[in-house]
Design an enzyme around this catalytic site. Structure first.
Site, PDB file in Angstrom:
ATOM      1  N   TYR A 144      35.079 -13.305 -69.409  1.00  0.00           N
ATOM      2  CA  TYR A 144      36.423 -13.178 -68.611  1.00  0.00           C
ATOM      3  C   TYR A 144      36.407 -12.980 -67.179  1.00  0.00           C
ATOM      4  O   TYR A 144      35.526 -12.159 -66.555  1.00  0.00           O
ATOM      5  CB  TYR A 144      36.646 -11.528 -69.139  1.00  0.00           C
ATOM      6  N   ASP A 239      30.511 -13.885 -60.517  1.00  0.00           N
ATOM      7  CA  ASP A 239      31.551 -12.868 -60.878  1.00  0.00           C
ATOM      8  C   ASP A 239      31.019 -11.621 -60.998  1.00  0.00           C
ATOM      9  O   ASP A 239      30.549 -11.195 -62.347  1.00  0.00           O
ATOM     10  CB  ASP A 239      32.569 -13.183 -62.015  1.00  0.00           C
ATOM     11  N   LYS A 267      36.407  -3.349 -59.422  1.00  0.00           N
ATOM     12  CA  LYS A 267      36.024  -2.248 -60.259  1.00  0.00           C
ATOM     13  C   LYS A 267      35.494  -1.187 -59.396  1.00  0.00           C
ATOM     14  O   LYS A 267      36.010  -0.429 -58.818  1.00  0.00           O
ATOM     15  CB  LYS A 267      35.270  -2.380 -61.318  1.00  0.00           C
TER      16      LYS A 267
HETATM   17  C1  LIG Z   1      37.574  -6.722 -65.045  1.00  0.00           C
HETATM   18  C2  LIG Z   1      37.106  -8.056 -64.755  1.00  0.00           C
HETATM   19  C3  LIG Z   1      37.746  -9.015 -63.834  1.00  0.00           C
HETATM   20  C4  LIG Z   1      39.319  -8.822 -63.586  1.00  0.00           C
HETATM   21  O1  LIG Z   1      39.448  -7.518 -62.809  1.00  0.00           O
HETATM   22  P1  LIG Z   1      41.066  -6.760 -62.746  1.00  0.00           P
HETATM   23  O2  LIG Z   1      40.692  -5.777 -61.765  1.00  0.00           O
HETATM   24  O3  LIG Z   1      41.286  -6.302 -63.994  1.00  0.00           O
HETATM   25  O4  LIG Z   1      41.913  -8.000 -62.217  1.00  0.00           O
HETATM   26  C5  LIG Z   1      37.382 -10.146 -63.591  1.00  0.00           C
HETATM   27  N1  LIG Z   1      35.918 -10.413 -63.715  1.00  0.00           N
HETATM   28  C6  LIG Z   1      35.351  -9.748 -64.990  1.00  0.00           C
HETATM   29  C7  LIG Z   1      33.918  -9.900 -64.925  1.00  0.00           C
HETATM   30  C8  LIG Z   1      35.771  -8.417 -65.119  1.00  0.00           C
HETATM   31  O5  LIG Z   1      35.252  -7.756 -66.160  1.00  0.00           O
END
Ligand SMILES: *Cc1c(COP(=O)(O)O)cnc(C)c1O
Length: 436
Positions: A144, A239, A267
């Protein structure tokens, strides 16, 4: 457990908010029941509006690396707020947070702050396309990267195919430029590079998959991806929105000695306020406006509340011993859950990397050697019904895991060994009832 007030608030919320929630995973869709409405948090716990207390392993889906309402974070936010919340002009705190990111991640020379992980990843892709002059991107099934159109493609079959959208409203033309490969399958990626020589702008990957449950990378997988990117002139985007400051103090890249061209963060770096960031090699980042021509902007980007909360969180997390303690708790919890499952004759697959923890209940009818190592095996072998029962039974006992089998659990610097042992005890009791 009385949940009357949560039920009332959920009903009211559904009248004015789609599904009553502002992000779908909060709705308990895959486990059923009423989402708890939260009134306050402190340390490793939070309390719902009916006064029930929960030991929290979701931590706002990862950001709260130092727990709820940490005094240092609260102080930073209140002191900042009393001077104003946003100016639309530069502040020293932004540079301080950027310096911390640059010091922590050797592969990051320059970094741009944004408001969410989604903004970070979608911009990282735009940047890779701008820098390489290529269009295709390659992602992994079950990974994701936020909710931008081009990422809303998950599994084809075991054979990677050009993507079809997962969500209505995403034009097929958008996802047609997204290639999808199975996580942990380097050969598949190599063959996609052969089929699309000189067309792939970037490979984007969660170094530890954390959005299909927790799937660690196989030995050589991440190195191999980086190598394939290098040899085909594509950029390697890591990511680290979850793994940054969690897979190790320096993220997954420090843990596995990687040098991504672009790193995405989110995060933890916002400490519970909305922040994201993308950064990387100087020549790549100099493509970003106003230095270069690739446009990206944000009214509230780098706002003082979020940056001061992020800094206070990271400084607390970087105190000597803090990370190691949280990491060792993840190991303690994983092995406690494993032992509990064995004594209940349940099959459980656990993984812990840094302060990230995952566990799957494996279906009774899965082959004896079944392991989950990608999205297909997660869908096939994970027992979501058993997880739902486990989730609710623990909730009743005041332990809050994610309301889905396909999410991660997180540890913080304020969880204690006693918390972990209480959790293991509760889990062991519950598992004894999950046999049938
Ligand atoms: C949570 C998440 C995102 C998106 O971050 P948001 O602040 O919710 O837009 C992107 N990549 C990973 C791996 C994530 O867990």
């Amino acid at each position: 457990m009385n949940t009357t007030r949560s039920e009332g608030l959920f009903a009211a919320a559904r009248r004015v908010i789609p599904g009553g929630v502002n992000s779908p995973a909060r709705a308990y869709g895959s486990v059923g029941g009423t989402p708890r409405f939260i009134e306050r948090g402190a340390g490793a716990s939070f309390w719902d509006v009916d006064g029930n207390r929960y030991l929290d392993y979701v931590l706002s889906w990862g950001p709260l690396a130092v727990g709820h309402a940490h005094p240092a974070v609260v102080k930073a936010i209140s002191q900042t707020a009393s001077r104003g919340t946003s100016y639309g002009a530069p502040t020293a705190t932004e540079t301080e947070l950027a310096e911390l990111v640059v010091a922590t991640f050797p592969a990051v020379d320059l970094v741009r702050l944004v408001n969410s992980g989604t903004e970070a990843t979608m911009t990282a892709v735009r940047l890779a396309r701008a820098f390489t002059g290529r269009t295709l991107i390659l992602k992994f099934a079950g990974c994701y990267h936020g909710h931008a159109d081009m990422f809303l493609v998950q599994a084809g079959s075991a054979v990677a195919t050009l993507g079809l959208p997962d969500s209505p409203g995403v034009p097929a033309a958008t996802t047609a430029d997204t290639l999808v490969a199975p996580f942990n399958d380097l050969d598949n990626v190599a063959s996609l590079f052969n089929d699309h020589a000189d067309e792939i702008a970037a490979v984007i990957v969660e170094p530890v998959a954390g959005n299909m449950g927790v799937v660690p990378p196989r030995a050589g997988f991440l190195d191999g991806l980086q190598e394939l990117c290098r040899s085909h002139g594509a950029l390697f985007i890591l990511d680290e929105v979850i793994t940054g400051f969690r897979a190790s103090p320096g993220g997954a890249q420090a843990r596995w000695a990687l040098e991504p061209d672009i790193t995405c963060l989110g995060k933890v770096i916002g400490g519970g306020l909305p922040v994201g960031a993308y950064g990387g090699r100087r020549d790549v980042m100099e493509t970003v406006a106003p230095v270069g021509a690739m446009y990206q902007a944000g009214t509230l980007s780098g706002n003082p509340l979020a940056t001061s909360a992020g800094l206070a969180t990271l400084h607390t997390l970087q105190e000597p011993g803090a990370f190691d303690r949280a990491e060792s708790l993840a190991g303690r919890l994983a092995s406690g859950l494993q032992t509990a499952a064995e004594s209940a004759v349940l099959r459980l697959q656990t993984a812990h990397i840094g302060t990230i923890l995952g566990f799957y209940f494996i279906n009774d009818d899965a082959p004896p050697d079944a392991t989950i190592h990608d999205y297909d095996t997660a869908r096939e072998y994970a027992d979501t019904d058993r997880y739902a029962r486990f989730f609710h039974a623990l909730l009743e006992r005041g332990v809050y895991f994610a309301p889905s089998q396909f999410e991660a659990a997180f540890l913080s610097t304020v969880h204690t060994e006693a918390d972990i042992d209480t959790t293991i005890e509760a889990a062991a009791a519950v598992m004894q009832t999950l046999r049938d």
